[in-house]
Design an enzyme around this catalytic site. Structure first.
Site, PDB file in Angstrom:
ATOM      1  CE1 TYR A 231      -3.609   2.886   0.544  1.00  8.73           C
ATOM      2  CE2 TYR A 231      -2.115   3.206   2.797  1.00  8.73           C
ATOM      3  CZ  TYR A 231      -3.185   3.455   1.794  1.00  8.73           C
ATOM      4  OH  TYR A 231      -4.022   4.618   2.203  1.00  8.73           O
TER       5      TYR A 231
ATOM      6  CD  GLU B 142      -8.051   7.699   5.714  1.00 11.34           C
ATOM      7  OE1 GLU B 142      -7.963   7.665   6.953  1.00 11.34           O
ATOM      8  OE2 GLU B 142      -6.938   7.402   5.280  1.00 11.34           O
TER       9      GLU B 142
ATOM     10  CD1 TRP C  16      -3.647   2.034   6.182  1.00 11.12           C
ATOM     11  CD2 TRP C  16      -5.993   2.611   6.066  1.00 11.12           C
ATOM     12  NE1 TRP C  16      -3.931   1.978   5.045  1.00 11.12           N
ATOM     13  CE2 TRP C  16      -5.519   2.114   4.887  1.00 11.12           C
ATOM     14  CE3 TRP C  16      -7.064   3.044   6.338  1.00 11.12           C
ATOM     15  CZ2 TRP C  16      -6.307   2.238   3.843  1.00 11.12           C
ATOM     16  CZ3 TRP C  16      -8.158   3.129   5.347  1.00 11.12           C
ATOM     17  CH2 TRP C  16      -7.630   2.775   3.964  1.00 11.12           C
TER      18      TRP C  16
END
Length: 202
Positions: free
Chosen positions: A26, A48, A56
């Site tokens: 990522y 988010e 995350w």
């Protein structure tokens, strides 16, 4: 503490990308590279919003489940979700089952439609909030910025929910509106090169 550490190839990368499986890919392929695709921008802001109060790591691990549950984050489709969809999502163990966040992103899908009608595209709107280079501080030393505060306020004024300054700042980092890779990170130069080539929409 250093903000970087050696990756599998021995090259320095942002320290956070060693925090969980999937973070390295990522970090190297997505985070900080400029995006002008409305669906991807909307998806990221939704994710988010779901991350608020969580990590995350949790959200990235469930990203494909989120995509399946939320019609690929096609906001025109999501805007038509009904209470039965909310009930379906609350029963989906593959995502974060938080009623407030689920209802917020569905609500935000309708807000996204209105914003596109007014501004032409989400991309044109968001990239107007790109901060100038002299407004940026040292990478990875802040969780909000003047630009994220301003964008958060404007989104809220337009009716969006779960879009506080920290959430918006993380969105801006990820979508390349700022290059917040650590100074010694090997990907920083790649992201900056992509930003220089990037044609700002609108």
């Amino acid at each position: 503490m250093s903000t970087t550490l050696p990756g599998p190839d021995g090259l320095e990368r942002c320290r956070w990308c060693a925090g969980a499986p999937g973070f390295l890919d990522y970090h190297d392929r997505e985070w900080g590279f400029p995006v002008d695709d409305d669906r991807r921008l909307f998806e990221k802001l939704c994710l988010e919003s779901f991350q608020s109060g969580l990590s995350w790591r949790t959200i990235l691990a469930k990203r494909e489940n989120f995509r399946a549950a939320f019609a690929g984050f096609e906001f025109h489709r999501m805007a038509r979700f009904t209470e039965s969809d909310v009930a379906r999502l609350l029963d989906d163990t593959g995502i974060v089952r938080h009623r407030g966040k689920i209802e917020a992103v569905i609500h935000n899908a309708a807000c996204a439609q209105e914003l596109v009608q007014r501004e032409g595209s989400l991309a044109a709107y968001f990239w107007r909030h790109e901060p100038t280079a002299d407004a940026l501080g040292v990478p990875q030393t802040a969780s909000t910025s003047a630009a994220s505060v301003q964008l958060s306020k404007d989104l809220k004024r337009r009716g969006w929910k779960f879009v506080g300054p920290t959430t918006v700042f993380a969105f801006m980092q990820a979508m390349g509106l700022i290059n917040d890779h650590a100074e010694r990170c090997v990907v920083r130069a790649q992201a900056e090169k992509a930003r220089l080539r990037f044609k700002r929409p609108g």
